[in-house]
Scaffold this motif. Structure first.
Motif, PDB file in Angstrom:
ATOM      1  N   TYR A 222      67.401  50.163 -58.254  1.00  0.00           N
ATOM      2  CA  TYR A 222      67.192  49.021 -59.145  1.00  0.00           C
ATOM      3  C   TYR A 222      65.722  48.593 -59.159  1.00  0.00           C
ATOM      4  CZ  TYR A 222      66.896  45.988 -55.051  1.00  0.00           C
ATOM      5  OH  TYR A 222      66.501  45.398 -53.864  1.00  0.00           O
ATOM      6  N   ASN A 223      64.887  49.286 -58.374  1.00  0.00           N
ATOM      7  CA  ASN A 223      63.468  48.951 -58.292  1.00  0.00           C
ATOM      8  C   ASN A 223      62.743  50.139 -57.650  1.00  0.00           C
ATOM      9  OD1 ASN A 223      61.056  47.568 -58.350  1.00  0.00           O
ATOM     10  ND2 ASN A 223      61.851  45.732 -57.315  1.00  0.00           N
ATOM     11  N   TYR A 224      61.406  50.061 -57.605  1.00  0.00           N
ATOM     12  CA  TYR A 224      60.639  51.055 -56.845  1.00  0.00           C
ATOM     13  C   TYR A 224      60.977  50.882 -55.364  1.00  0.00           C
ATOM     14  CZ  TYR A 224      57.898  50.935 -61.165  1.00  0.00           C
ATOM     15  OH  TYR A 224      57.517  50.978 -62.484  1.00  0.00           O
TER      16      TYR A 224
ATOM     17  N   HIS B  59      60.450  50.474 -51.385  1.00  0.00           N
ATOM     18  CA  HIS B  59      59.387  49.816 -50.618  1.00  0.00           C
ATOM     19  C   HIS B  59      59.062  50.607 -49.353  1.00  0.00           C
ATOM     20  CE1 HIS B  59      62.392  48.198 -47.853  1.00  0.00           C
ATOM     21  NE2 HIS B  59      63.037  47.620 -48.861  1.00  0.00           N
TER      22      HIS B  59
ATOM     23  N   LYS C   7      73.047  44.675 -57.397  1.00  0.00           N
ATOM     24  CA  LYS C   7      71.601  44.519 -57.638  1.00  0.00           C
ATOM     25  C   LYS C   7      71.186  45.191 -58.953  1.00  0.00           C
ATOM     26  CE  LYS C   7      70.437  44.256 -52.723  1.00  0.00           C
ATOM     27  NZ  LYS C   7      69.907  44.990 -51.574  1.00  0.00           N
TER      28      LYS C   7
ATOM     29  N   LYS D 268      69.755  43.250 -62.254  1.00  0.00           N
ATOM     30  CA  LYS D 268      68.481  43.682 -62.846  1.00  0.00           C
ATOM     31  C   LYS D 268      68.656  43.969 -64.342  1.00  0.00           C
ATOM     32  CE  LYS D 268      64.193  45.458 -62.110  1.00  0.00           C
ATOM     33  NZ  LYS D 268      63.095  44.840 -61.352  1.00  0.00           N
TER      34      LYS D 268
ATOM     35  N   GLU E  40      66.753  42.119 -67.536  1.00  0.00           N
ATOM     36  CA  GLU E  40      65.923  42.854 -68.488  1.00  0.00           C
ATOM     37  C   GLU E  40      66.611  43.101 -69.830  1.00  0.00           C
ATOM     38  OE1 GLU E  40      64.059  46.291 -66.843  1.00  0.00           O
ATOM     39  OE2 GLU E  40      63.287  45.202 -65.093  1.00  0.00           O
TER      40      GLU E  40
ATOM     41  N   ILE F  21      68.919  51.127 -66.197  1.00  0.00           N
ATOM     42  CA  ILE F  21      68.146  50.707 -65.015  1.00  0.00           C
ATOM     43  C   ILE F  21      68.198  51.787 -63.931  1.00  0.00           C
ATOM     44  CG2 ILE F  21      68.101  49.090 -63.054  1.00  0.00           C
ATOM     45  CD1 ILE F  21      66.920  47.882 -65.579  1.00  0.00           C
TER      46      ILE F  21
ATOM     47  N   TYR G 123      64.991  54.188 -62.481  1.00  0.00           N
ATOM     48  CA  TYR G 123      64.466  54.123 -61.120  1.00  0.00           C
ATOM     49  C   TYR G 123      64.779  55.373 -60.294  1.00  0.00           C
ATOM     50  CZ  TYR G 123      62.657  49.541 -62.059  1.00  0.00           C
ATOM     51  OH  TYR G 123      61.930  48.507 -62.599  1.00  0.00           O
TER      52      TYR G 123
ATOM     53  N   GLU H 103      61.674  57.184 -61.171  1.00  0.00           N
ATOM     54  CA  GLU H 103      60.543  56.600 -60.434  1.00  0.00           C
ATOM     55  C   GLU H 103      60.611  56.974 -58.954  1.00  0.00           C
ATOM     56  OE1 GLU H 103      58.152  55.482 -62.065  1.00  0.00           O
ATOM     57  OE2 GLU H 103      59.153  55.201 -63.996  1.00  0.00           O
TER      58      GLU H 103
ATOM     59  N   LYS I  88      60.325  39.122 -49.530  1.00  0.00           N
ATOM     60  CA  LYS I  88      59.728  38.716 -50.811  1.00  0.00           C
ATOM     61  C   LYS I  88      59.255  37.271 -50.754  1.00  0.00           C
ATOM     62  CE  LYS I  88      62.210  41.949 -53.794  1.00  0.00           C
ATOM     63  NZ  LYS I  88      63.246  42.127 -54.824  1.00  0.00           N
TER      64      LYS I  88
ATOM     65  N   THR J 206      55.923  47.659 -52.354  1.00  0.00           N
ATOM     66  CA  THR J 206      56.532  48.921 -52.773  1.00  0.00           C
ATOM     67  C   THR J 206      55.534  50.052 -52.519  1.00  0.00           C
ATOM     68  OG1 THR J 206      55.699  48.804 -55.041  1.00  0.00           O
ATOM     69  CG2 THR J 206      57.838  47.749 -54.599  1.00  0.00           C
TER      70      THR J 206
END
Length: 472
Positions: A32-34, A36, A72, A76, A80, A87, A91, A94, A268, A275
């Motif tokens: 759901y994101n880059y 970390h 999550k 997200k 968006e 999504i 990712y 990514e 956070k 990330t």
């Protein structure tokens, strides 16, 4: 090789189930994101484990999943104004980009949860039939007390867990310790699949059990992940998998230690959440990888700019050693001499030191020390030049060991840019000296010195030495 087994809390000799194929499952990212820096540690550590086992002649089947359906991801997508599928697919792509920058090889299989829904449903049906799970209004829960060994991985007893457990608002489970295997769809924008219990989606824990058994079999050699997954994720995986198969799920459990940021827990809210994509703007991917391998994987590791700069400088020293050997290979000639044959034999002890370190529960810190001892000795043996063949053999040995750690696979873009600029200055200085323009030659020497670079004239040509890359 000895491995620290979280299940037994001790180092054990690693004995594979099948010498012809080692089976390893590593929990992958929720996309759901880059990812970390904390996520990066298990990805790099267990990629290195796989590289080492392969180096020792083993055939490794390595499975790392993508969790592509999760709360999550759904949240997200809502933020968006897009779908959960878009999504997760974004990712996953990514992830591959950042993993490539860290020299993390692709797994043998990267299964997605959404590609294994039928298998998940059948697994849950089997647990219900065996009396280990039950359905309530479209949700399915695992009955924790039905599995007698619950808590054996995290070393927690059921009474202590019961004291801290509670039933959340909206949950209909029979016992606070029970956990979800299947979640009924709550709103139309949630991904959902038809099942015997109505439309819904899998719980987190069941996904890894199903994908591991599907691709690797009912009992695997090693299951690995971050320390934070020990409980409840891996504990729950053991319970549901062993309840379903009646066999041990994994013979060895490996967990890496936490990462702190400037000696504080990453969060956070504290503004210290980084990330890998952000860190890559400032540091080469191999520097990040080297940093993550510079301490023992089970120990906590602290991420800070100072420590990253130390890792950058240390890696630069190894890169410079490789560059010096490449320079020798390109500018020397001749077959290895009798004296050099004996010299090279003495260098092979560093391979044994490296292997001894890695055999001791993947001790990459000591393995890196063996590499530094090797390059120090190579530098001593080649300071006055060498034959081409000797330089080639030294380069091959250095590449062999650094390759196991996944470093020095390519020159960094930063180094390429610097080297082009410096090479031009070196050539201009050489031309100035030929023309007896010593004032300009000295001026260039001073410019290079300001950049932390000195030049050494050798029989094979000019050798460029970077101050922060100098060999010890």
């Amino acid at each position: 090789m000895k491995i620290y087994n979280t299940l037994t809390k001790k180092k054990e000799e690693f004995i594979p189930i099948d010498e012809n194929e080692l089976k390893i499952y590593v929990c992958g990212p929720t996309v759901y994101n880059y990812f970390h820096i904390g996520n990066a540690r298990p990805f790099v550590v267990f990629d290195t484990l796989r590289r080492y086992l392969t180096y020792r002649g083993k055939n490794v089947k390595f499975v790392q999943n993508f969790t592509d359906v999760d709360d999550k991801i759904i949240n997200k997508a809502r933020e968006e104004g897009t779908s959960a599928h878009e999504i997760s697919e974004k990712y996953i792509e990514e992830y591959y980009k950042d993993a490539k920058a860290l020299n993390i090889d692709k797994a043998t299989v990267h299964p997605k949860v959404t590609e294994n829904i039928d298998e998940i449903i059948n697994f849950i049906k089997s647990l219900i039939e065996k009396g280990n799970a039950y359905e309530v209004d479209g949700d399915v829960y695992f009955s924790t007390r039905s599995f007698n060994d619950y808590g054996k991985l995290s070393k927690q007893n059921i009474e202590d867990l019961e004291a801290g457990a509670r039933i959340e608002v909206g949950e209909k489970k029979q016992d606070p310790l029970d956990f979800a295997l299947w979640k009924a769809q709550k709103s139309s924008d949630e991904p959902a699949w038809e099942s015997p219990w109505g439309k819904g989606r899998p719980g987190w824990h069941i996904e890894c059990s199903v994908m591991s058994t599907k691709y690797l079999g009912e009992t695997i050699d090693i299951h690995a992940g971050g320390q934070d997954l020990t409980f409840p994720h891996h504990e729950n995986e053991i319970a549901q998998t062993e309840a379903q198969t009646g066999k041990p799920f994994a013979n060895y459990w490996m967990h890496n230690g936490y990462i702190t940021i400037d000696n504080e827990k990453m969060s956070k809210s504290k503004g210290n959440f980084f990330t890998v994509r952000e860190i890559l703007k400032e540091y080469d991917g191999e520097v990040i990888r080297f940093f993550l391998l510079s301490g023992h994987y089970r120990n906590p590791i602290n991420f800070s700019r100072e420590l990253m700069d130390q890792a950058k400088n240390a890696l630069s020293r190894i890169r410079n050693a490789k560059n010096n050997l490449i320079h020798l290979v390109e500018n020397s000639s001749g077959s290895i001499s009798e004296e050099e044959i004996q010299s090279f034999k003495s260098l092979e002890k560093y391979r044994e030191k490296f292997i001894s370190a890695m055999d001791d529960d993947l001790n990459t810190a000591d393995a890196i020390s063996a590499i530094f001892e090797l390059i120090k000795d190579i530098n001593t043996k080649t300071i006055k030049g060498s034959t081409k063949e000797f330089a080639e053999k030294c380069l091959s040995l250095l590449d062999e060991l650094t390759g196991v750690l996944g470093i020095l696979r390519e020159t960094s873009k930063e180094d390429d840019a610097i080297d082009d600029e410096i090479q031009k200055l070196v050539e201009e200085r050489q031309a100035a000296r030929k023309e007896k323009n010593f004032a300009r030659a000295d001026e260039i020497r001073d410019i290079l010195r300001e950049k932390g670079i000195t030049l050494e004239d050798t029989p094979q040509g000019v050798r460029i030495i970077y101050k922060n890359k100098e060999l010890v």
